[in-house]
Design a protein around this motif. Structure first.
Motif, mmCIF file in Angstrom:
data_model
loop_
_atom_site.group_PDB
_atom_site.id
_atom_site.type_symbol
_atom_site.label_atom_id
_atom_site.label_comp_id
_atom_site.label_asym_id
_atom_site.label_seq_id
_atom_site.Cartn_x
_atom_site.Cartn_y
_atom_site.Cartn_z
ATOM 1 N N HIS A 187 -51.178 9.180 -19.059
ATOM 2 C CA HIS A 187 -51.341 10.247 -20.038
ATOM 3 C C HIS A 187 -50.431 9.994 -21.240
ATOM 4 N N ILE A 188 -50.920 10.307 -22.430
ATOM 5 C CA ILE A 188 -50.126 10.182 -23.642
ATOM 6 C C ILE A 188 -48.981 11.195 -23.595
ATOM 7 N N TYR A 189 -47.792 10.741 -23.980
ATOM 8 C CA TYR A 189 -46.633 11.628 -24.026
ATOM 9 C C TYR A 189 -46.745 12.574 -25.218
ATOM 10 N N THR A 190 -46.633 13.867 -24.948
ATOM 11 C CA THR A 190 -46.669 14.879 -25.996
ATOM 12 C C THR A 190 -45.337 15.611 -26.014
ATOM 13 N N ALA A 229 -46.516 9.256 -20.940
ATOM 14 C CA ALA A 229 -45.681 10.147 -20.140
ATOM 15 C C ALA A 229 -45.253 9.432 -18.865
ATOM 16 N N THR A 230 -43.984 9.555 -18.535
ATOM 17 C CA THR A 230 -43.455 8.936 -17.321
ATOM 18 C C THR A 230 -43.621 9.898 -16.147
ATOM 19 N N PRO A 231 -44.204 9.454 -15.041
ATOM 20 C CA PRO A 231 -44.410 10.362 -13.900
ATOM 21 C C PRO A 231 -43.088 10.815 -13.298
ATOM 22 N N SER A 232 -43.076 12.009 -12.739
ATOM 23 C CA SER A 232 -41.867 12.540 -12.111
ATOM 24 C C SER A 232 -41.555 11.777 -10.834
ATOM 25 N N LEU A 233 -40.312 11.860 -10.413
ATOM 26 C CA LEU A 233 -39.907 11.176 -9.182
ATOM 27 C C LEU A 233 -40.701 11.688 -7.986
ATOM 28 N N ARG A 234 -41.050 12.960 -7.997
ATOM 29 C CA ARG A 234 -41.799 13.532 -6.882
ATOM 30 C C ARG A 234 -43.191 12.931 -6.791
ATOM 31 N N SER A 235 -43.826 12.683 -7.952
ATOM 32 C CA SER A 235 -45.178 12.132 -7.938
ATOM 33 C C SER A 235 -45.179 10.662 -7.553
ATOM 34 N N VAL A 236 -44.081 9.958 -7.854
ATOM 35 C CA VAL A 236 -43.974 8.541 -7.468
ATOM 36 C C VAL A 236 -43.761 8.408 -5.969
ATOM 37 N N PRO A 244 -46.503 3.172 -17.825
ATOM 38 C CA PRO A 244 -45.560 3.745 -18.798
ATOM 39 C C PRO A 244 -44.285 2.929 -18.946
ATOM 40 N N ARG A 245 -43.782 2.386 -17.836
ATOM 41 C CA ARG A 245 -42.534 1.624 -17.882
ATOM 42 C C ARG A 245 -42.677 0.391 -18.772
ATOM 43 N N LEU A 246 -43.780 -0.312 -18.650
ATOM 44 C CA LEU A 246 -43.991 -1.516 -19.455
ATOM 45 C C LEU A 246 -44.441 -1.187 -20.876
ATOM 46 N N TRP A 247 -45.319 -0.201 -20.995
ATOM 47 C CA TRP A 247 -45.913 0.142 -22.295
ATOM 48 C C TRP A 247 -44.880 0.702 -23.265
ATOM 49 N N ASN A 248 -44.021 1.574 -22.802
ATOM 50 C CA ASN A 248 -43.107 2.294 -23.691
ATOM 51 C C ASN A 248 -42.025 1.406 -24.298
ATOM 52 N N VAL A 249 -41.793 0.233 -23.732
ATOM 53 C CA VAL A 249 -40.768 -0.654 -24.297
ATOM 54 C C VAL A 249 -41.373 -1.685 -25.252
#
Length: 214
Positions: free
Chosen positions: A143-146, A160-167, A182-187
């Motif tokens: 999902h796009i970060y808003t 958007a980075t998923p929450s620890l609970r969802s991971v 998200p981890r790779l894309w955002n950097v």
């Protein structure tokens, strides 16, 4: 009739073990591709470099790249097996000696190392998901970060980075597409994230990875 559960299953050529270590898949891949290197090596003296490289791509590189996105997040102990395989293929093509440092050789061949090839595949799928080029069951995972208010990052096309609970677990969850993308894309550089076409994104992404190898 008694049904005995199995510790592994094969799907689309990928061996999935019960703990998702991917160790059996990596070992089987290395075994099959090593045989291909051996067979090409038997006739290497009859081939020029261009023809050898075509054979290597057909019988070795294609195996390394097949479904390799699922290998994201594996430990160095597993990735190093595939890297040694790629290094052997590069030596076969270029005929360099065994003690030569391989990064410059891979760069001359324009081959990304194995871990970067895996990240390339994940990022390529991410770009396709954001531009309606991927199935919905994959696109729906990111999902796009808003931001809560208008910020400079609003136009950065961040995820958007998923929450620890969802991971859920660091073993499996961190390797999932919803966490890895998200981890790779955002950097990535902003200009790369906002590439207008798929070909432009692929070309610039490969340049980005090669520049990081310097």
């Amino acid at each position: 009739m008694k049904i005995t559960p199995s510790n592994e299953a094969r799907d689309l050529g990928v061996i999935l073990d019960s703990e998702l270590t991917m160790s059996k898949h990596v070992n089987a891949l290395c075994c099959n591709a090593s045989f291909g290197i051996y067979k090409i090596g038997r006739i290497r003296h009859l081939l020029d470099q261009q023809t050898t490289e075509l054979l290597v791509h057909a019988f070795i590189t294609s195996r390394i790249d097949s479904c390799n996105g699922i290998l994201y997040g594996l430990p160095d102990s597993e990735i190093s097996k595939l890297q040694r395989l790629q290094n052997s293929a590069a030596r076969l093509v270029t005929r360099v000696r065994g003690r030569v440092h391989m990064k410059p050789v891979l760069r001359r061949l324009h081959w990304l190392p194995v871990r970067q090839r895996i990240e390339f595949k994940v990022l390529l799928l991410t770009y396709k998901s954001l531009h309606n080029m991927a199935p919905s069951y994959i696109s729906d995972l990111i999902h796009i970060y808003t931001p809560p208010r208008q910020l400079r990052s609003s136009d950065e096309l961040l995820l958007a980075t998923p929450s620890l609970r969802s991971v859920r677990t660091t073993t499996y969850g961190d390797r999932s597409f919803s966490a890895a993308a998200p981890r790779l894309w955002n950097v990535l550089p902003s200009s790369l994230r906002q590439a207008q076409t798929l070909n432009q994104f692929k070309c610039n992404l490969k340049k980005h990875f090669f520049s990081s190898m310097l």
